[in-house]
Write a protein that holds these residues in place. Structure first.
Motif, PDB file in Angstrom:
ATOM      1  N   SER A 191      20.067  19.961   9.347  1.00  0.00           N
ATOM      2  CA  SER A 191      19.095  20.671  10.185  1.00  0.00           C
ATOM      3  C   SER A 191      19.351  22.175  10.186  1.00  0.00           C
ATOM      4  O   SER A 191      18.424  22.964  10.412  1.00  0.00           O
ATOM      5  N   SER A 193      15.904  22.958   7.844  1.00  0.00           N
ATOM      6  CA  SER A 193      15.282  22.345   9.018  1.00  0.00           C
ATOM      7  C   SER A 193      13.935  21.710   8.686  1.00  0.00           C
ATOM      8  O   SER A 193      13.565  20.681   9.258  1.00  0.00           O
ATOM      9  N   HIS A 204      14.550  18.401   7.101  1.00  0.00           N
ATOM     10  CA  HIS A 204      15.126  17.551   8.147  1.00  0.00           C
ATOM     11  C   HIS A 204      14.041  16.996   9.065  1.00  0.00           C
ATOM     12  O   HIS A 204      14.009  15.788   9.380  1.00  0.00           O
TER      13      HIS A 204
END
Length: 548
Positions: free
Chosen positions: A164, A168, A171
């Motif tokens: 993350s 991100s 993710h």
């Protein structure tokens, strides 16, 4: 190593012998490595030419990771070696990925989970690039099933935090895909349960599974390795770690000699005195923590308000038992039992499942320390836990450590249990409580509370529950006691029969005959038949006969 030794080039036989010695030495090092001796084993490995033994190290890391599944330990070792020999990290990333693909296709869950754990930790140590991790998740997402979902969950539990941070967007896309799978409801209850736990872990920013590096922060400048994963062509190197003759053996030895000098020099420069850390032994932080929740309880007008204030603080799972302990101690300070605390326990348990273990842990602690409480506090505490058990937010599994026997309980403990059961009966009724105790799943946890083997403990438990007005719960124990007593009587009768002396009889030839001497009188001779003819009968001399 002297310069004269570097001028002499060994032959193939000498290199093979040296290879075997290195392999045996490294195998013993990796077999003994653990968290406590990590630094020592790492220094021992530096004593070997790790440039020459690169493939041996990689093969042994994969071998012992498959056997022991200690991914953080072996990934930390690989990360430390990757600092001085970057090729080790590259080869290990490729080989562990290939082993994972083969194990996944063969449905070998043990090696598949071991390899994906190793890759996740290598990614945390920045030895493996996130592209490799994303390719593996993409490969598993092509055909989502029970097995692939479990592997993705296992992978994200270990490296989701780092993923993350570095990517991100990817993710979040992975979790959106998993959310769709969860909403479809095609997976089993177990898989859905693990997915819900993963979403909870993500919501808490992966605090429960934080990565703990075995290396110093300043050493975290690694050469990161990446490659394109081809599921069709990825195959483990069958010759990995086997002997290879090196024509440039002397050049490799010179590189290792220079490298070893740099390692020794850096160790001397980085050696620093360990600072003394002062610890707060007064428990001030703990007191402030409990004081905060005590004020919340006393300033709340209802249990809903108190629960809302407590949940808003987002307490870590490891500290929730402390909050429950404050609630319990506050309740027993009241002159009589207040339902405020029982309803508060219901609200907390219904808010999230992580509160249930905290209440169970506190119940066991209360029972262990029950002798320290006063009689009035025993009554209040028993009614509180009876309320929580009747609400069915925690189960009767908490009675697993309660031994209903003369030696297993104390007077305070029996009084505490009495008020618990009376409160449960008042809330549920005796028939409902009896039915709950008869459920199959709960039987292993009640074996000590309602014993069925030792007659003395059975009698003690029957007498206790009968004395507190719950004799209905002892019907099964009474039947079991009758069976045990009947068996004991049969055994005693059988023993008496075996020990009774047996009389001698001529109709029992197998028994021992009497030792009385036999008679020596000869048998009577058989009388011979007479050969004399029988006498004639005398004629009748009656008057009638004479007349004739």
């Amino acid at each position: 190593m002297d310069n004269e030794e570097l001028r002499i080039a060994p032959g193939e036989d000498e290199q093979r012998s040296n290879w075997r010695v290195m392999e045996s030495y490294l195998d013993s090092c990796l077999k003994e490595i653990n968290l406590s001796n990590f630094e020592k084993v790492l220094k021992d490995i530096y004593e070997v030419n790790v440039i020459l033994a690169r493939d041996i190290v990689v093969r042994l890391i994969i071998k012992y990771q498959t056997m022991n599944d200690q991914a953080n330990l072996y990934a930390g070792l690989a990360a430390a070696l990757n600092l001085i020999v970057p090729e080790i990290g590259g080869v290990l990333t490729r080989e562990s990925t290939a082993y994972f693909i083969v194990a996944y296709n063969k449905l070998d869950d043990v090696q598949a989970f071991a390899m994906v754990s190793l890759l996740a930790q290598l990614f945390n140590y920045e030895v493996t690039h996130e592209i490799v991790i994303l390719q593996i998740i993409h490969l598993l997402s092509e055909d989502l099933n029970e097995s692939s979902v479990h592997i993705i969950i296992h992978l994200l539990r270990q490296c989701g935090k780092h993923l993350s941070e570095v990517s991100s967007t990817a993710h979040n896309m992975i979790f959106e895909k998993l959310r769709e799978v969860l909403q479809e409801g095609k997976l089993s209850k177990t898989a859905n349960h693990y997915l819900e736990e993963l979403f909870d872990l993500r919501r808490l920013d992966y605090k429960a599974s934080s990565f703990k590096s075995l290396l110093k922060d300043k050493d975290m400048e690694h050469t990161t390795h990446t490659f394109m994963v081809d599921p069709e062509a990825s195959r483990p190197n069958a010759d990995l770690g086997h002997f290879v003759y090196h024509k440039d053996f002397m050049e490799i030895e010179r590189k290792y000699y220079d490298l070893k000098q740099k390692i020794e020099l850096s160790e001397v420069e980085n050696a620093e005195p360990v600072p003394t850390v002062a610890k707060d032994m007064t428990g001030k932080n703990d007191v402030e923590f409990k004081k905060q929740f005590y004020l919340i309880l006393k300033s709340s007008l209802s249990s809903d308000e108190a629960a809302h204030k407590i949940l808003r603080l987002r307490i870590p799972d490891a500290d929730k038992h402390k909050v429950v302990n404050v609630i319990v101690k506050s309740s027993i300070q009241e002159p009589t039992y207040s339902k405020f605390y029982g309803l508060l326990a219901e609200r907390l348990c219904s808010s999230h499942k992580t509160w249930k273990p905290a209440f169970e842990q506190t119940f066991r602690a209360n029972y262990d320390e029950i002798e320290e409480l006063e009689p009035a506090q025993l009554r209040t505490l028993g009614r509180f836990w009876g309320h929580v058990l009747a609400s069915d937010f925690i189960g009767f599994e908490v009675f697993e450590n309660v031994h209903m026997s003369e030696d297993g309980t104390s007077a305070s403990g029996r009084i505490f249990l009495k008020f618990i059961f009376q409160e449960v009966v008042a809330a549920l009724g005796i028939n409902e409580l009896k039915e709950r105790f008869k459920e199959d799943y709960i039987q292993p946890f009640l074996i000590n509370l309602f014993p069925k083997e030792d007659p003395e403990n059975i009698r003690y438990s029957i007498n206790y529950f009968t004395a507190i007005g719950l004799g209905v719960l002892t019907e099964d124990m009474r039947k079991q006691l009758d069976l045990i007593q009947a068996k004991e009587q049969e055994t005693e009768i059988a023993k008496k029969r075996e020990n009774r002396p047996r009389a001698n009889s001529r109709y029992r030839p197998h028994e021992r005959a009497s030792r009385r001497a036999r008679s020596i009188t000869p048998p009577r001779r058989q009388r011979k038949k007479s050969v004399t003819p029988p006498r004639r009968r005398a004629r009748s001399r009656s008057p009638i006969a004479r007349r004739r």
